[in-house]
Structure formats: structure tokens, C-alpha cells
Motif scaffolding. Structure first.
Motif, PDB file in Angstrom:
ATOM      1  N   ALA A  10      -0.349   5.417   9.652  1.00 21.96           N
ATOM      2  CA  ALA A  10      -0.110   5.516   8.209  1.00 21.96           C
ATOM      3  C   ALA A  10       0.526   6.843   7.811  1.00 21.96           C
ATOM      4  N   ALA A  63       1.462   2.787   3.602  1.00 20.26           N
ATOM      5  CA  ALA A  63       0.155   2.143   3.523  1.00 20.26           C
ATOM      6  C   ALA A  63      -0.533   2.500   2.208  1.00 20.26           C
ATOM      7  N   HIS A 114      -1.326  -1.421   6.881  1.00 21.83           N
ATOM      8  CA  HIS A 114      -1.029  -1.793   5.497  1.00 21.83           C
ATOM      9  C   HIS A 114      -2.058  -1.262   4.498  1.00 21.83           C
TER      10      HIS A 114
END
Length: 379
Positions: A206, A255, A153
Motif C-alpha cells: 500500500a 489503497a 485495496h
């Protein structure tokens, strides 16, 4: 076969890599044999002294005399001399190891990456991102590849130093856009960008950085030169690069990321830190505590500090008994071991010039964003 090595540059990075080359046969017995054959620089007197201290057999003031006559060429000079000697060496079929950032401009970085591709996969072209070879970073890479952190994230990286806080600190080539390309952005930000790409850049994490928003700032507009005679008022030269930068990142898989770099962060000597937060855990690392990795797993209520010094941790079995810490200089030994082994085998090496170019694209986009005041997509 003994690899004959030529090195351009004998100051900070020259010392670091010469020290690493000297340590290789002591701690990495399977490393290829090397000969520190020739040291390249501008001033014969200082060059001779450096060659004696760093263990080189000969010196020259012309890199063109070297690139075709050695088995490996290290380009550790200032940023503005990265492109021409490195490209000439690759055109001669000589493997090249070049300091970061790969070049002062995106155009030069593209030319260097093209030369590396044309030289072929059996002529390694390495870019000097030594922090990939910190054992704790290698450990973090394993955790991420194993999915321990889940869906990524947030990522954060900052590289803070304070060596330019004093406005009377002397001007150097690092303060000149024509010689350096950029300031804290290229010098420090290139490391941060590469580490994030290394750790979370895989398609199942990511992914690549897709767009950026950046801000650059110069706090001191001119600095005194060092060559003023005693008692005279020192002359000054303009500072044409950034002293600090910040950036926001958007990654391919959604992300979010933030970057920060500064040479004006009072109290921070060499603080390169990063964080990665995922759906199933997080990790934190700081170069100032480079033997440690902080990891939060699953339902844990706090970070676990892992001392990455066990025998089965990356590279540690080559050094001391478990628990005996390593230092900054050991990253160069690991880096040289991997690069010179690749040269000896005629294998590919990473991080390579493509990685250097990828970082350069991000840095260039951050500068463009600062100029336009808008988000910029990575080319």
C-alpha cells in the motif's frame, strides 16, 4: 559483556518489561546477559517495593543519575517525560527504548528522532510497538511480502476498550492533554498506525499513508480525582483529551483505510483487530485471539483459521510444544530479545524512533483534520 539496564517507570509497563527481562535467559539462551541495575521513579517507598518485586538492584528518584551510567535506558514513564530523559541518554551514547506514543507532541517526537540520528546507528533507539512481535502478525507479514494477497485495496484497524465508560472512573494523567498529548488517539491509535505501516507500508504494497480525515470526541468532560478525604465530595478535573476517534486514510498506492479507537466501547476490554483485503485474498487478526490468523486465499469460499503455534512459526520454537498457545506478555519477551540483541551487537533496531515519528505525524494530522473539518496531507 553483561548489559546494565536502567528503567524509568515501575507500574504497568515496568512490570511487563521486567517480566520479559526475567524470562529471557530461560527461553532465549542466545539473548545477551543483562543486569536489572536501577529502577527510577518519584516516590522512594513505592519505588523500593517495586524494585524488590521486579528484581532491580537499586533505586533513584533522578533519571539524570542513570542515563550516563547504564548500558541501556528504558523510558517507560508517562508521555510527557519521554522526550527529555530519552534525548539526554542518546546524547550520552546510551541506547534507549521508549514507550509509545513516542511523545505527546509532534515537535517532541521530531526532537527525539533527531537525537537518535545524531547518536548514530550503533546506538539503537527503539519505540515500544510490541504488537509487531505477535507470532500471527509476523506470519501475516510474511504472507504480504510473498504477495499472497495481491494488490492491496482496503485496510482496517480498530482498537476498542471500555475502561472509561463509567463517568465516575477517576481522572488520571491519561486524561490530560499536557501530560498525554491525546487520549485514545495516541494511546490506542499509535499501535494501529504502526501495525498498518509495518504490514502494508512497503512500496510494493500500500505504501505510506499520504492523507487523512479524522474525527475526535470526548464523552465525559470532567472526572473525579482520587484524593478526596472520606465522606467528602470528590473534586473533579477537566478531561482535555479525546475519548474516541475515527479516521479515513489514503495510501500512496491508492489503497483505502479506516481507523477507530475508543475507551468507551462497552464490552471490549482490549480488542485490537485489523483486516487487509487484496486482489488475491484477505486476512483478519484480533488481539483477543492472538494465536490465530484468518486468511482467505484465491478462490476460497471462506476464511481459513490458522493456529500460529507450530514450531516453524515466528518465535514459537522458543516456547512450548506445537499447539500450546502464547499470551500478551510473550510479545514483550520477543520485543526485548530483539532490542537487547541489537544493543549487544551495536546494530539497528526496528521499530525505531523514525517509526515512532512516522506514527506521530499521522496522529497529528488526524487531530488537525478534526480541527479543520478537511482532509490533511501527511507532512
Amino acid at each position: 559483556m553483561t548489559l546494565q539496564v536502567g528503567v524509568l517507570g515501575y507500574r504497568f509497563m515496568g512490570k511487563a518489561h521486567a517480566n520479559a527481562m526475567a524470562r529471557l535467559p530461560m527461553f532465549f539462551p542466545d539473548a545477551p546477559e543483562i543486569e536489572r541495575r536501577v529502577l527510577v521513579g518519584r516516590h522512594e517507598g513505592a519505588l523500593s517495593d517495586a524494585a524488590d518485586r521486579l528484581g532491580f538492584e537499586s533505586i533513584t528518584t533522578d533519571w539524570a543519575d542513570v542515563v550516563e551510567d547504564v548500558d541501556v535506558f528504558y523510558n517507560l514513564g508517562p508521555n510527557h517525560v519521554h522526550a527529555e530523559p530519552s534525548i539526554a541518554a542518546l546524547e550520552a551514547g546510551t541506547p534507549v527504548f521508549c514507550e509509545k506514543p513516542l511523545a505527546p507532541t509532534l515537535e517532541d517526537a521530531k526532537a527525539m528522532a533527531t537525537a537518535a540520528h545524531e547518536a548514530g546507528t550503533d546506538v539503537p533507539a527503539g519505540c515500544a510497538f510490541n504488537y509487531r512481535f505477535v507470532p500471527a502478525i509476523q506470519y501475516a507479514k510474511r504472507l504480504l511480502e510473498d504477495g499472497v494477497l495481491g494488490e492491496i485495496h482496503h485496510v482496517r484497524a480498530r482498537y476498542l476498550q471500555d475502561w472509561l465508560v463509567d463517568p465516575t472512573a477517576p481522572w488520571s494523567w491519561r486524561n490530560d492533554e499536557a501530560l498525554a498529548g491525546s487520549g485514545a488517539l495516541g494511546d490506542l491509535g499509535s499501535h494501529s498506525v504502526d501495525l498498518l505501516r509495518f504490514l502494508v507500508g512497503a512500496d510494493d504494497l500500500a505504501g505510506e499513508i499520504e492523507r487523512v480525515s479524522g474525527h475526535l470526541r470526548t464523552f465525559v468532560e470532567e472526572r473525579p480525582t482520587e484524593d478526596a478525604a472520606a465522606g467528602e465530595e470528590p473534586e473533579t478535573r477537566p478531561v482535555t483529551v479525546d475519548d474516541a476517534y475515527t479516521a479515513q486514510l489514503e495510501f500512496e498506492n491508492g489503497a483505502m483505510g479506516t481507523l477507530e479507537g475508543s475507551r468507551f466501547a462497552t464490552g471490549h476490554k482490549n480488542d485490537h483487530s485489523l483486516e487487509v483485503h487484496g486482489s488475491a485474498g484477505s486476512l483478519r487478526f484480533s488481539l483477543e485471539r492472538l494465536n490465530e490468523l484468518e486468511v482467505l486465499r484465491g478462490d476460497g469460499r471462506g476464511y481459513e483459521t490458522i493456529l500460529v503455534t507450530d514450531e516453524d512459526d515466528p518465535y514459537v520454537d522458543h516456547w512450548w510444544p506445537p499447539g500450546h498457545v502464547l499470551g500478551w506478555e510473550h510479545t514483550f519477551v520477543h520485543e526485548n530479545y530483539e532490542f537487547l540483541s541489537a544493543v549487544d551487537r551495536g546494530d539497528a533496531y526496528e521499530p525505531n524512533f523514525d517509526d515512532g515519528l512516522a506514527a506521530q505525524r499521522v496522529l497529528d494530522a488526524i487531530e488537525e483534520s478534526d480541527d479543520s473539518g478537511e482532509w490533511v496531507a501527511i507532512e
